[in-house]
Write an enzyme that holds these catalytic residues in place. Structure first.
Site, short mmCIF file in Angstrom:
data_model
loop_
_atom_site.label_atom_id
_atom_site.label_comp_id
_atom_site.label_asym_id
_atom_site.label_seq_id
_atom_site.Cartn_x
_atom_site.Cartn_y
_atom_site.Cartn_z
N SER A 193 35.36 49.53 36.52
CA SER A 193 34.09 49.98 36.88
C SER A 193 33.61 50.88 35.80
O SER A 193 33.22 50.49 34.55
CB SER A 193 34.09 50.50 38.32
OG SER A 193 32.89 51.04 38.88
N ASP A 357 28.73 41.86 42.22
CA ASP A 357 30.07 41.79 42.72
C ASP A 357 30.21 42.74 43.88
O ASP A 357 31.24 43.27 44.55
CB ASP A 357 31.12 42.36 41.64
CG ASP A 357 31.00 43.68 41.32
OD1 ASP A 357 29.99 44.44 41.87
OD2 ASP A 357 31.71 44.45 40.27
N HIS A 389 34.09 44.01 44.16
CA HIS A 389 34.02 45.02 42.87
C HIS A 389 35.32 45.65 42.92
O HIS A 389 35.99 45.83 41.67
CB HIS A 389 32.99 46.06 43.03
CG HIS A 389 32.83 47.31 42.14
ND1 HIS A 389 32.20 46.88 40.84
CD2 HIS A 389 33.08 48.52 42.16
CE1 HIS A 389 32.31 47.92 40.17
NE2 HIS A 389 32.93 48.84 40.90
#
Ligand SMILES: *[C@@H]1O[C@H](CO)[C@@H](O)[C@H](O)[C@H]1NC(C)=O
Ligand SMILES: *[C@@H]1O[C@H](CO)[C@@H](O)[C@H](O)[C@H]1NC(C)=O
Ligand SMILES: *[C@@H]1O[C@H](CO)[C@@H](O)[C@H](O)[C@H]1NC(C)=O
Ligand SMILES: *[C@@H]1O[C@H](CO)[C@@H](O)[C@H](O)[C@H]1NC(C)=O
Ligand SMILES: *[C@@H]1O[C@H](CO)[C@@H](O)[C@H](O)[C@H]1NC(C)=O
Ligand SMILES: *[C@@H]1O[C@H](CO)[C@@H](O)[C@H](O)[C@H]1NC(C)=O
Length: 408
Positions: A193, A357, A389
């Site tokens: 991320s 995502d 994600h």
């Protein structure tokens, strides 16, 4: 008896040697993990003189778990949490600091303990707080050792790369130390991320000779290369981030104070001026309207934080290392927030979704492709349908992919 004892100890020595050999054979390239927004534990110690409620602790003798600690997020108590967790922006220095009297440390730098699980209570692990644990457990099964050949680089995820100088110095030491400890073997960086733009900024500021010497490759998972629409909710209505019982509006003050929220907003290079990101009865906001967005919300400092951070990785300068870009697709992902009559900005907006995502929009996840042909090192890309994600960190196909990189 003596002979047996000797044989026993020889056997033990032999076993140790065999184990070490297997470890060396299996654990080819050591791994350094760089977490994303929310992916590091925080410990706090208080010596405050005021607080939002009388029942909030103002002084503690010891450090306690501030992030992530579900008890801290209970109704009402959450106001104490917000006061301890929020940052204070200084518009002269363009830097942030903790609430006076709050001392925060990020534990376990170099080890994996604080990035495997987000709650620090090892015996209370609940699967929703599992973070890098499935990947580390797989690495250990393949012969890696925590703190030796797989290591973590937690950091103050509330901030952005413009304030990461001391963290980046530590990261350099960690990578060099990991290289040496593993018989001068190049290191695989693995980020999740926001850890990806955080690492990109770092690599953009390292000399190429250093990268050639120390870095084998960079595995990027769920990379936020061009920002995402989702952070716009942090500033407007607040986002409970799916924590049960938490209301977005109760954590908004903390979310609004974080430069990382500003850093992760949609980039002008990925969104056009005719795409509405947030709408409310009086006006629409696009990527060109951030000043009005923050002015209308009454948080002008947040606009300064956006200006401080918007150019840090805007041009996506190639990292100059081999890339394995992995991410999910085909999950409904916020594309636009709509505030109806009377909702702006305190009521949770209607969400229009698009591909991504679940957190990061597809166009941003694909940002890594811009490096293909722009650097001499290879850029590999693989998508994982329906991999969310963060859940992607326990995805078996992703873990199998990681094995091919670290064992190559
Ligand atoms: C707590 O803060 C006060 C000032 O507000 C200071 O005098 C005192 O030494 C601090 N105590 C500790 C244990 O740091
Ligand atoms: C901001 O930083 C400047 C320079 O260090 C300092 O003089 C000023 O007092 C700070 N402002 C606040 C509100 O802390
Ligand atoms: C690293 O963390 C493990 C648990 O994950 C712990 O057993 C070990 O003592 C830690 N090592 C260091 C050097 O902190
Ligand atoms: C850097 O490393 C030192 C020593 O390990 C640690 O005390 C410090 O908190 C780290 N700082 C950052 C910003 O990572
Ligand atoms: C360390 O690496 C060198 C060459 O890179 C190799 O010759 C040596 O056997 C390795 N040592 C161990 C203990 O693996
Ligand atoms: C916002 O944009 C929509 C189209 O996306 C348009 O229909 C609407 O009139 C705009 N609202 C305002 C207040 O400009």
């Amino acid at each position: 008896m003596v002979a047996v004892g000797k044989m026993g100890s020889r056997l033990a020595v032999l076993l140790v040697i065999i184990c070490q050999l297997t470890t060396l054979l299996d654990a080819k390239y050591p791994v350094v993990l760089v977490p994303g927004d929310g992916g590091s534990q925080f410990l706090a110690k208080l010596n405050k003189t005021t607080g939002p409620h009388e029942f909030c602790r103002q002084k503690t003798a010891e450090y306690f778990n501030l992030w992530l600690n579900l008890e801290e997020l209970a109704p009402y108590v959450i106001d104490c949490f917000v006061d301890n967790m929020k940052l204070h922006y200084n518009a002269t220095t363009h830097t942030t600091s903790n609430t006076p009297g709050v001392d925060i440390v990020i534990p376990g730098f170099g080890n994996t303990s604080s990035v495997e699980w987000l709650d620090a209570d090892y015996f209370l692990h609940i699967s929703s707080t599992s973070y890098f644990a499935p990947i580390v457990e797989a690495l250990v099964k393949w012969g890696y050792k925590r703190g030796e050949s797989v290591r973590g680089a937690p950091y103050d995820f509330r901030k952005a790369p413009n304030e990461f100088g001391p963290f980046y110095n530590n990261l350099t030491n960690l990578i060099e130390d990991t290289f040496v400890r593993n018989n001068n073997t190049k290191v695989v960086l693995l980020a999740h991320s926001m850890g990806n733009p955080t690492t990109l900024y770092y690599l953009n500021h390292r000399p190429q000779v250093w990268k050639d010497k120390y870095i084998h490759s960079f595995i990027t998972i769920s990379g936020v290369w061009g920002g995402a629409v989702k952070p716009l909710r942090l500033f407007s209505a607040g986002d409970n981030l799916n924590v049960p019982f938490v209301e977005g509006i109760n954590v908004r003050e903390e979310q609004r104070s974080m430069p990382s929220s500003a850093f992760l907003m949609p980039s002008e290079n990925f969104w056009s001026a005719n795409e509405v990101l947030v709408s409310q009865p009086k006006r629409n906001y696009t990527v060109k309207d951030y000043k009005a967005f923050f002015t209308d919300l009454g948080i002008p400092d947040a606009y300064l934080m956006r200006q401080d951070t918007e150019n840090l990785v805007k041009d996506l300068t190639p990292p100059g290392v081999e890339i394995h870009c992995l991410h999910g697709i085909n999950m409904p992902t916020p594309l636009q927030f709509q505030f109806g009559e009377g909702m702006w900005p305190d009521t949770q907006p209607k969400v229009v979704t698009g591909n991504g995502d679940g957190t990061v929009n597809i166009r941003s996840l694909l940002g890594c492709l811009s490096w293909q042909g722009k650097q001499k090192q290879k850029v590999y890309h693989q998508t994982f349908p329906k991999a969310e994600h963060t859940e992607i960190l326990s995805n078996k196909d992703v873990i199998a992919y990681i094995k091919t990189v670290v064992n190559s």
